[in-house]
Design an enzyme around this catalytic site. Sequence first.
Site, PDB file in Angstrom:
ATOM      1  N   CYS A  58      -6.963-127.107  -9.401  1.00  0.00           N
ATOM      2  CA  CYS A  58      -5.872-126.485  -8.799  1.00  0.00           C
ATOM      3  C   CYS A  58      -4.507-127.347  -9.089  1.00  0.00           C
ATOM      4  O   CYS A  58      -4.576-128.465  -8.773  1.00  0.00           O
ATOM      5  CB  CYS A  58      -5.218-126.238  -6.950  1.00  0.00           C
ATOM      6  N   ASP A  65     -11.557-124.571  -8.692  1.00  0.00           N
ATOM      7  CA  ASP A  65     -11.330-122.860  -8.381  1.00  0.00           C
ATOM      8  C   ASP A  65     -12.545-123.115  -8.814  1.00  0.00           C
ATOM      9  O   ASP A  65     -12.360-122.836 -10.061  1.00  0.00           O
ATOM     10  CB  ASP A  65     -10.370-122.584  -8.780  1.00  0.00           C
ATOM     11  N   VAL A  80     -13.911-112.047 -31.436  1.00  0.00           N
ATOM     12  CA  VAL A  80     -14.108-113.361 -31.023  1.00  0.00           C
ATOM     13  C   VAL A  80     -15.648-114.092 -31.167  1.00  0.00           C
ATOM     14  O   VAL A  80     -16.547-112.954 -30.788  1.00  0.00           O
ATOM     15  CB  VAL A  80     -13.496-113.972 -29.538  1.00  0.00           C
ATOM     16  N   GLU A  81     -15.382-115.664 -31.561  1.00  0.00           N
ATOM     17  CA  GLU A  81     -16.485-115.979 -31.549  1.00  0.00           C
ATOM     18  C   GLU A  81     -17.606-116.533 -30.131  1.00  0.00           C
ATOM     19  O   GLU A  81     -16.513-116.611 -29.393  1.00  0.00           O
ATOM     20  CB  GLU A  81     -17.333-116.806 -32.982  1.00  0.00           C
ATOM     21  N   SER A  82     -19.147-115.788 -29.873  1.00  0.00           N
ATOM     22  CA  SER A  82     -18.450-115.693 -28.492  1.00  0.00           C
ATOM     23  C   SER A  82     -19.358-117.435 -27.911  1.00  0.00           C
ATOM     24  O   SER A  82     -18.949-117.670 -26.920  1.00  0.00           O
ATOM     25  CB  SER A  82     -19.690-114.800 -27.533  1.00  0.00           C
ATOM     26  N   MET A  99      -3.978-119.913 -11.066  1.00  0.00           N
ATOM     27  CA  MET A  99      -5.293-118.674 -11.597  1.00  0.00           C
ATOM     28  C   MET A  99      -4.480-117.916 -12.392  1.00  0.00           C
ATOM     29  O   MET A  99      -5.070-117.464 -13.098  1.00  0.00           O
ATOM     30  CB  MET A  99      -5.909-118.219  -9.723  1.00  0.00           C
ATOM     31  N   GLU A 100      -3.156-117.545 -11.748  1.00  0.00           N
ATOM     32  CA  GLU A 100      -2.486-116.520 -12.368  1.00  0.00           C
ATOM     33  C   GLU A 100      -2.057-116.971 -13.732  1.00  0.00           C
ATOM     34  O   GLU A 100      -2.057-116.617 -14.531  1.00  0.00           O
ATOM     35  CB  GLU A 100      -1.335-117.031 -11.979  1.00  0.00           C
TER      36      GLU A 100
END
Length: 168
Positions: A58, A65, A80-82, A99-100
Amino acid sequence: MSTRSSDETSGLRALGNKGGSPVPQQGPGQSLLEAFPNRFPHRDYVISISFPEFTSLCPVTGQPDFGTIVLEYIPGKLCVESKSFKLYMFAYRDHHSFMETIANTVLEDICGLLNPAWARVRGLFVPRGGTRIHVFAEQFSPDLSAERLAEIRAAVHEWKCEADPHRG
């Protein structure tokens, strides 16, 4: 005897790199992500990557979080490569952010790297202080024609209904 596909892997750095720190020392950023060519650009299909061990801090209290970040997208020319995505997610561990902001930043970084036809990031965060927060950020490619956008929207609608049959 093993066999190989014709996947293009020559430009990937993170995958197969056995040295170095598993957790990036710098904060999260698009530079941590790597991509490889989509071998099936003629077909609309959804790639879904779930990262259930997401952690961040946070920006006000410094409290941790926890959550699951789910990336869903219809690739254009790139995927995307994992492993690079995993390292990108790890970079948030000591990162202070709401978080947003996290969900929207992940979406912007993925779209900036891949230019997918559609992408959605779902941030499904564990309750803290009795409050559960889920953040959904979504983007369609601005480069799509009206006809192509309608096709992609239909595919996305179908995917969402199949992924969550209660949505209807």
